[in-house]
Write an enzyme that holds these catalytic residues in place. Structure first.
Site, PDB file in Angstrom:
ATOM      1  N   HIS A  66      -5.048   3.484   0.913  1.00 60.94           N
ATOM      2  CA  HIS A  66      -4.596   2.877  -0.344  1.00 60.94           C
ATOM      3  C   HIS A  66      -4.001   2.940  -0.895  1.00 60.94           C
ATOM      4  O   HIS A  66      -2.759   3.028  -1.687  1.00 60.94           O
ATOM      5  CB  HIS A  66      -5.425   1.090  -0.370  1.00 60.94           C
ATOM      6  CG  HIS A  66      -4.676   0.933  -0.792  1.00 60.94           C
ATOM      7  ND1 HIS A  66      -3.243  -0.145  -0.334  1.00 60.94           N
ATOM      8  CD2 HIS A  66      -4.133   0.376  -2.049  1.00 60.94           C
ATOM      9  CE1 HIS A  66      -2.788  -0.968  -1.785  1.00 60.94           C
ATOM     10  NE2 HIS A  66      -3.468  -1.440  -2.674  1.00 60.94           N
TER      11      HIS A  66
ATOM     12  N   ASP B  48       1.619  -1.984   1.952  1.00 61.05           N
ATOM     13  CA  ASP B  48       1.472  -3.269   0.964  1.00 61.05           C
ATOM     14  C   ASP B  48       2.586  -3.931   1.462  1.00 61.05           C
ATOM     15  O   ASP B  48       3.626  -4.419   1.395  1.00 61.05           O
ATOM     16  CB  ASP B  48       1.983  -3.620  -0.557  1.00 61.05           C
ATOM     17  CG  ASP B  48       1.277  -2.493  -1.262  1.00 61.05           C
ATOM     18  OD1 ASP B  48       0.638  -0.793  -0.550  1.00 61.05           O
ATOM     19  OD2 ASP B  48       0.071  -2.430  -2.071  1.00 61.05           O
TER      20      ASP B  48
ATOM     21  N   HIS C  18       1.411  -7.918   0.663  1.00 57.07           N
ATOM     22  CA  HIS C  18       1.006  -9.184  -0.210  1.00 57.07           C
ATOM     23  C   HIS C  18       1.076 -10.472   0.055  1.00 57.07           C
ATOM     24  O   HIS C  18       2.583 -11.089  -0.614  1.00 57.07           O
ATOM     25  CB  HIS C  18       2.184  -8.733  -1.458  1.00 57.07           C
ATOM     26  CG  HIS C  18       0.986  -7.170  -2.409  1.00 57.07           C
ATOM     27  ND1 HIS C  18      -0.325  -7.802  -2.286  1.00 57.07           N
ATOM     28  CD2 HIS C  18       1.179  -6.292  -2.748  1.00 57.07           C
ATOM     29  CE1 HIS C  18      -0.957  -7.432  -3.690  1.00 57.07           C
ATOM     30  NE2 HIS C  18       0.148  -5.754  -3.630  1.00 57.07           N
TER      31      HIS C  18
ATOM     32  N   ASP D 244      -3.609  -4.042   0.780  1.00 57.05           N
ATOM     33  CA  ASP D 244      -2.945  -5.137  -0.310  1.00 57.05           C
ATOM     34  C   ASP D 244      -1.959  -5.996   0.709  1.00 57.05           C
ATOM     35  O   ASP D 244      -1.158  -6.457   0.952  1.00 57.05           O
ATOM     36  CB  ASP D 244      -2.367  -4.739  -1.113  1.00 57.05           C
ATOM     37  CG  ASP D 244      -2.899  -4.153  -2.010  1.00 57.05           C
ATOM     38  OD1 ASP D 244      -3.652  -3.850  -2.109  1.00 57.05           O
ATOM     39  OD2 ASP D 244      -2.578  -3.965  -3.329  1.00 57.05           O
TER      40      ASP D 244
ATOM     41  N   ASN E  34      -6.640  -2.641  -2.745  1.00 57.57           N
ATOM     42  CA  ASN E  34      -7.988  -2.740  -4.628  1.00 57.57           C
ATOM     43  C   ASN E  34      -7.808  -4.009  -4.010  1.00 57.57           C
ATOM     44  O   ASN E  34      -7.992  -4.875  -4.645  1.00 57.57           O
ATOM     45  CB  ASN E  34      -6.650  -3.106  -5.831  1.00 57.57           C
ATOM     46  CG  ASN E  34      -5.889  -2.509  -5.460  1.00 57.57           C
ATOM     47  OD1 ASN E  34      -4.794  -2.178  -4.648  1.00 57.57           O
ATOM     48  ND2 ASN E  34      -5.178  -3.038  -7.093  1.00 57.57           N
ATOM     49  N   HIS E  35      -6.592  -5.616  -3.768  1.00 61.75           N
ATOM     50  CA  HIS E  35      -6.172  -6.773  -3.760  1.00 61.75           C
ATOM     51  C   HIS E  35      -7.483  -7.092  -2.531  1.00 61.75           C
ATOM     52  O   HIS E  35      -7.352  -8.294  -2.916  1.00 61.75           O
ATOM     53  CB  HIS E  35      -5.006  -6.479  -3.521  1.00 61.75           C
ATOM     54  CG  HIS E  35      -3.741  -7.080  -5.133  1.00 61.75           C
ATOM     55  ND1 HIS E  35      -4.063  -8.296  -5.601  1.00 61.75           N
ATOM     56  CD2 HIS E  35      -3.228  -5.599  -5.183  1.00 61.75           C
ATOM     57  CE1 HIS E  35      -3.161  -7.474  -6.885  1.00 61.75           C
ATOM     58  NE2 HIS E  35      -2.872  -6.113  -6.612  1.00 61.75           N
TER      59      HIS E  35
ATOM     60  N   HIS F 237       0.155   1.352  -2.119  1.00 65.17           N
ATOM     61  CA  HIS F 237       0.060   1.066  -3.585  1.00 65.17           C
ATOM     62  C   HIS F 237       0.646   0.766  -5.174  1.00 65.17           C
ATOM     63  O   HIS F 237       0.574   0.124  -5.860  1.00 65.17           O
ATOM     64  CB  HIS F 237      -1.366   1.768  -4.065  1.00 65.17           C
ATOM     65  CG  HIS F 237      -2.724   1.492  -5.062  1.00 65.17           C
ATOM     66  ND1 HIS F 237      -2.697   0.246  -5.011  1.00 65.17           N
ATOM     67  CD2 HIS F 237      -2.554   2.389  -5.996  1.00 65.17           C
ATOM     68  CE1 HIS F 237      -3.589   0.218  -6.311  1.00 65.17           C
ATOM     69  NE2 HIS F 237      -3.284   1.203  -6.840  1.00 65.17           N
TER      70      HIS F 237
ATOM     71  N   ASP G  11      -2.416 -11.661  -1.757  1.00 61.77           N
ATOM     72  CA  ASP G  11      -2.443 -11.556  -3.625  1.00 61.77           C
ATOM     73  C   ASP G  11      -0.998 -12.244  -3.045  1.00 61.77           C
ATOM     74  O   ASP G  11      -0.018 -11.020  -2.525  1.00 61.77           O
ATOM     75  CB  ASP G  11      -3.031 -11.040  -3.779  1.00 61.77           C
ATOM     76  CG  ASP G  11      -4.232 -11.330  -4.800  1.00 61.77           C
ATOM     77  OD1 ASP G  11      -4.868 -12.550  -4.282  1.00 61.77           O
ATOM     78  OD2 ASP G  11      -5.493  -9.834  -5.351  1.00 61.77           O
TER      79      ASP G  11
ATOM     80  N   ARG H 263      -3.127   1.966 -15.426  1.00 58.26           N
ATOM     81  CA  ARG H 263      -4.110   0.879 -14.121  1.00 58.26           C
ATOM     82  C   ARG H 263      -4.846   0.756 -15.104  1.00 58.26           C
ATOM     83  O   ARG H 263      -5.713  -0.450 -15.427  1.00 58.26           O
ATOM     84  CB  ARG H 263      -4.088   0.724 -13.093  1.00 58.26           C
ATOM     85  CG  ARG H 263      -2.638   1.404 -12.334  1.00 58.26           C
ATOM     86  CD  ARG H 263      -3.356   0.903 -11.040  1.00 58.26           C
ATOM     87  NE  ARG H 263      -2.338   1.636  -9.603  1.00 58.26           N
ATOM     88  CZ  ARG H 263      -1.575   1.044  -9.208  1.00 58.26           C
ATOM     89  NH1 ARG H 263      -1.816  -0.439  -8.931  1.00 58.26           N
ATOM     90  NH2 ARG H 263      -0.328   1.378  -8.284  1.00 58.26           N
TER      91      ARG H 263
END
Ligand SMILES: [Mn+2]
Length: 473
Positions: free
Chosen positions: A326, A216, A218, A245, A277-278, A401, A248, A374
């Site tokens: 991911h 990630d 991000h 990811d 997932n982002h 992740h 975000d 989650r």
């Protein structure tokens, strides 16, 4: 005693030590399981650590104990928002407004949530009306003019070059905006390149070759530049795989994603990207990327990003031995690499099934599977990993992740490796970042750690939905 626990927990919150807050509140819950406040406070700690499933369960428990506990409704609403369950969230905000008709803050949150529910309903209505047209068809990029006073980087005859990439990275570093024409050129071209890739990308590393796997990022652009400084710029002889990811949370997500897309275009065979997932609409709406693209460009450009994200591959296999994704493995045994090849990925991820699991699942230390912390997909144990690897004749998996203090973690007897490349995540986790070198000669992972570098004074989550901003939960 309880008040001591409260003091300790408050210290944990002020130090952003959510793991310890969770531990202490869990002890408090064990000692006094009928106190709504403990569940509600632990729920907040779970929200802050992205365990939305657990956060939802605790908020629900708090309300079971005391149905007049207003904070419980807020916590449950925030959990549901984070899980993309906007209608459920709206119901709780409605309750708060009914109980406290003069509470301005509650009213604001209700209206904000109501806006999202209505927008979603509208989107569904037009989606079923006609086959969705691509933004690309409504753009006339050729005829977009670049004003004379723009002195930033431009593509050369519509082509990405190394010179352009270097200029763009420096331009971004100075917090300047790429001309929208150039951004659109990159997006249209990268959509074309990604859409031709299979859902499972398979590559071979020769004896002498090495690839760098990053987790990630991000929106932490300055830390991405630091990775390139430490490990070298991407090139045909310095290949990279970025494991989802990209956007975000961090407030430089556009800079990160345009840099990564640029390198994908420059070195399509040696620079790899997988979906996280982002890279999805629901997440982007809550966690900042949609807001950031709208603030720096337009809603239409966000639409195009969304189309491009849908074409990002979901997994990558190296030398038929190492599988990268991911999130992780699956809610059911028996999934094969062939099943992954067949996934129709050009969509928002479904709520369950292999595509959802690849983006969302997490490993757990105990055997078997459990409900996800989650609230999406599952958690899988070492035995699940073992069976999957055996069936598919693989050595190990690499996934991302989850933030890890050391930037990476080796679990499941070395068969499941986590790598995370956003150091001091959200400016508050204090974690290291890491990347992995994998060589064709032995396929043995070699870990490299790094720490966060300073970035300009724009806080993480600056563009996130106000309901998700820290302090608003
Ligand atoms: Mn993730």
């Amino acid at each position: 005693t309880y008040w001591q626990k409260d003091v300790i927990c408050d210290i944990c919150f002020s130090d952003k030590d959510y793991e310890n807050a969770i531990k202490y509140y869990s002890e408090a819950v064990d000692l006094n399981p009928s106190n709504a406040i403990y569940y509600s406070n632990r729920s907040l700690a779970y929200l802050r650590t992205e365990c939305y499933g657990y956060a939802l369960a605790d908020a629900t428990k708090a309300l079971e104990i005391d149905k007049n506990y207003i904070k419980g409704y807020y916590r449950r609403a925030t959990s549901n928002m984070a899980l993309g369950k906007f209608k459920a969230a709206l119901k709780d905000y409605e309750t708060v407004v009914r109980v406290r008709p003069n509470d301005k803050d509650a009213k604001m949150k209700y209206q904000e949530c109501n806006k999202i529910v209505k927008q979603k309903a509208f989107e569904r209505a037009i989606a079923s009306d006609e086959i969705k047209k691509s933004v690309v068809d409504s753009l006339d990029i050729e005829n977009m003019t670049i004003e004379d006073d723009y002195v930033g980087p431009k593509l050369e005859d519509g082509t990405i070059t190394l010179t352009f990439m270097k200029e763009m990275m420096d331009w971004f570093k100075d917090q300047k905006k790429l001309h929208r024409k150039c951004a659109y050129q990159i997006l249209v071209q990268v959509k074309d390149v990604l859409s031709k890739l299979p859902s499972l990308v398979e590559i071979t590393l020769k004896e002498t070759e090495k690839i760098t796997i990053c987790g990630d990022t991000h929106g932490q652009y300055y830390d991405l530049l630091n990775i390139f400084k430490l490990n070298g710029l991407p090139s045909e002889t310095n290949p990279y795989l970025f494991n989802g990811d990209f956007v975000d949370r961090g407030s430089f997500s556009l800079e990160v994603i345009l840099t990564l897309f640029g390198f994908k275009l420059l070195y399509p065979e040696n620079f790899h990207l997988l979906r996280g997932n982002h890279e999805t609409d629901n997440m982007n709406q809550m966690y900042g990327f949609e807001g950031e693209v709208k603030a720096k460009y337009t809603a239409q450009m966000f639409q195009l990003f969304s189309e491009v994200f849908q074409w990002l591959p979901l997994a990558q296999c190296m030398n038929n031995k190492v599988l990268v994704m991911h999130g992780g493995l699956f809610s059911e045994d028996g999934v094969t690499l062939d099943d992954l090849r067949k996934i129709e990925r050009n969509r928002q991820p479904p709520d369950s099934g292999p595509m959802c699991d690849l983006l969302w699942s997490d490993p757990q230390p105990q055997n078997g599977r459990s409900i996800s912390k989650r609230g999406v997909s599952c958690q899988f144990g070492p035995d699940v990993t073992e069976r999957f690897l055996e069936q598919n004749k693989l050595d190990f998996i690499v996934r991302s992740h989850e933030v890890k203090a050391e930037g990476y973690e080796v679990t499941h007897s070395g068969k499941c490796i986590t790598v995370f490349s956003a150091p001091n995540y959200c400016d508050q986790m204090g974690n290291k970042g890491a990347y992995i070198h994998l060589r064709g000669s032995d396929l043995k992972p070699e870990f490299h750690q790094f720490t966060a570098v300073p970035h300009p004074n724009v806080k993480p989550m600056a563009y996130a939905n106000t309901l998700m901003q820290l302090g608003m939960m």
